[in-house]
Scaffold this motif. Structure first.
Motif, PDB file in Angstrom:
ATOM      1  N   SER A 173       0.837  -1.192   0.000  1.00  0.00           N
ATOM      2  CA  SER A 173       0.000   0.000   0.000  1.00  0.00           C
ATOM      3  C   SER A 173       0.871   1.240   0.000  1.00  0.00           C
ATOM      4  CB  SER A 173      -0.910  -0.004   1.239  1.00  0.00           C
ATOM      5  OG  SER A 173      -1.798  -1.096   1.203  1.00  0.00           O
ATOM      6  N   VAL A 174       0.492   2.205  -0.792  1.00  0.00           N
ATOM      7  CA  VAL A 174       1.272   3.437  -0.912  1.00  0.00           C
ATOM      8  C   VAL A 174       0.323   4.584  -1.205  1.00  0.00           C
ATOM      9  CG1 VAL A 174       1.683   3.095  -3.376  1.00  0.00           C
ATOM     10  CG2 VAL A 174       3.324   4.420  -2.027  1.00  0.00           C
ATOM     11  N   GLN A 175       0.728   5.777  -0.840  1.00  0.00           N
ATOM     12  CA  GLN A 175      -0.078   6.953  -1.151  1.00  0.00           C
ATOM     13  C   GLN A 175       0.185   7.402  -2.585  1.00  0.00           C
ATOM     14  OE1 GLN A 175       0.673   9.867   1.959  1.00  0.00           O
ATOM     15  NE2 GLN A 175      -1.194   9.190   2.991  1.00  0.00           N
ATOM     16  N   ALA A 176      -0.782   8.101  -3.132  1.00  0.00           N
ATOM     17  CA  ALA A 176      -0.631   8.635  -4.484  1.00  0.00           C
ATOM     18  C   ALA A 176       0.651   9.461  -4.584  1.00  0.00           C
ATOM     19  CB  ALA A 176      -1.833   9.492  -4.846  1.00  0.00           C
TER      20      ALA A 176
ATOM     21  N   LEU B 147       2.646   6.877  -8.600  1.00  0.00           N
ATOM     22  CA  LEU B 147       1.474   6.008  -8.577  1.00  0.00           C
ATOM     23  C   LEU B 147       0.193   6.791  -8.348  1.00  0.00           C
ATOM     24  CD1 LEU B 147       3.063   3.032  -6.689  1.00  0.00           C
ATOM     25  CD2 LEU B 147       1.879   2.859  -8.884  1.00  0.00           C
ATOM     26  N   LYS B 148      -0.875   6.305  -8.957  1.00  0.00           N
ATOM     27  CA  LYS B 148      -2.191   6.925  -8.876  1.00  0.00           C
ATOM     28  C   LYS B 148      -3.183   5.907  -8.311  1.00  0.00           C
ATOM     29  CE  LYS B 148      -1.270   9.374 -13.216  1.00  0.00           C
ATOM     30  NZ  LYS B 148      -1.753   9.623 -14.606  1.00  0.00           N
TER      31      LYS B 148
ATOM     32  N   SER C 167      -5.523   7.859  -2.161  1.00  0.00           N
ATOM     33  CA  SER C 167      -5.450   9.285  -2.534  1.00  0.00           C
ATOM     34  C   SER C 167      -5.187  10.159  -1.328  1.00  0.00           C
ATOM     35  CB  SER C 167      -6.758   9.691  -3.209  1.00  0.00           C
ATOM     36  OG  SER C 167      -7.839   9.445  -2.340  1.00  0.00           O
TER      37      SER C 167
ATOM     38  N   THR D 192      -2.009  -1.308  -3.796  1.00  0.00           N
ATOM     39  CA  THR D 192      -3.101  -0.416  -3.416  1.00  0.00           C
ATOM     40  C   THR D 192      -2.547   0.993  -3.290  1.00  0.00           C
ATOM     41  OG1 THR D 192      -4.217  -2.197  -2.224  1.00  0.00           O
ATOM     42  CG2 THR D 192      -4.896   0.053  -1.739  1.00  0.00           C
ATOM     43  N   VAL D 193      -3.140   1.917  -4.026  1.00  0.00           N
ATOM     44  CA  VAL D 193      -2.703   3.311  -4.009  1.00  0.00           C
ATOM     45  C   VAL D 193      -3.846   4.163  -3.464  1.00  0.00           C
ATOM     46  CG1 VAL D 193      -1.755   5.218  -5.337  1.00  0.00           C
ATOM     47  CG2 VAL D 193      -1.281   2.849  -6.025  1.00  0.00           C
TER      48      VAL D 193
ATOM     49  N   ASP E  10      -4.058   2.954 -10.362  1.00  0.00           N
ATOM     50  CA  ASP E  10      -3.091   1.859 -10.496  1.00  0.00           C
ATOM     51  C   ASP E  10      -3.385   0.711  -9.535  1.00  0.00           C
ATOM     52  OD1 ASP E  10      -0.582   4.380 -10.918  1.00  0.00           O
ATOM     53  OD2 ASP E  10      -1.514   3.166 -12.503  1.00  0.00           O
ATOM     54  N   THR E  11      -4.344   0.909  -8.650  1.00  0.00           N
ATOM     55  CA  THR E  11      -4.691  -0.143  -7.698  1.00  0.00           C
ATOM     56  C   THR E  11      -5.199  -1.373  -8.429  1.00  0.00           C
ATOM     57  OG1 THR E  11      -5.217   1.424  -5.945  1.00  0.00           O
ATOM     58  CG2 THR E  11      -6.246  -0.759  -5.815  1.00  0.00           C
TER      59      THR E  11
END
Length: 126
Positions: A11-14, A85-86, A126, A123-124, A89-90
């Motif tokens: 998991s990462v932020q946009a 990443l956006k 917002s 998982t991205v 892209d999840t």
């Protein structure tokens, strides 16, 4: 028997980055076409980035300039560097391989892949 195992999802932020890896066993890595696909919930699986049998690369328009596919033949490992990443892209990301020669200019390039990994979730937020 060909085996593909992905890792590196999370998991990462946009705006963030992730690097996916795909370790392969059971074949001579350099002789295969290789690719990354993804499947988002409720959507069809789509090709993201790929190498053809000549080593040329191709990318989906949605990831051009943000994702980079690479490979290390000595380690039998395929990579996907994902930057900027956006949320779109999840998806579950899969690596894939096929032994038959193919070109990125072949309209059926993305349809040829017959060996698949189990997938890794990206998982991205917002």
């Amino acid at each position: 028997q060909v085996q593909l195992v992905e890792s590196g999802g999370g998991s990462v932020q946009a705006g963030g980055s992730l690097r996916l890896s795909c370790a392969a066993w059971g074949y001579t890595f350099s002789s295969y076409c290789l690719a990354w696909f993804r499947q988002a919930p409720g959507k069809e699986r789509e090709g993201v980035a790929g190498f053809d049998s000549a080593g040329s690369t191709t990318y989906a328009d949605s990831v051009k300039g943000r994702f980079t596919i690479s490979k290390d033949n000595a380690k039998n490992t395929l990579y996907l560097q994902m930057n900027s990443l956006k949320p779109d892209d999840t998806a579950i990301y899969y690596c894939a391989a096929v032994k038959s020669p193919s070109s990125i200019y072949d309209v059926s390039f993305w349809l040829r892949f017959g060996y698949w990994g189990q997938g890794t979730q990206v998982t991205v937020s917002s």
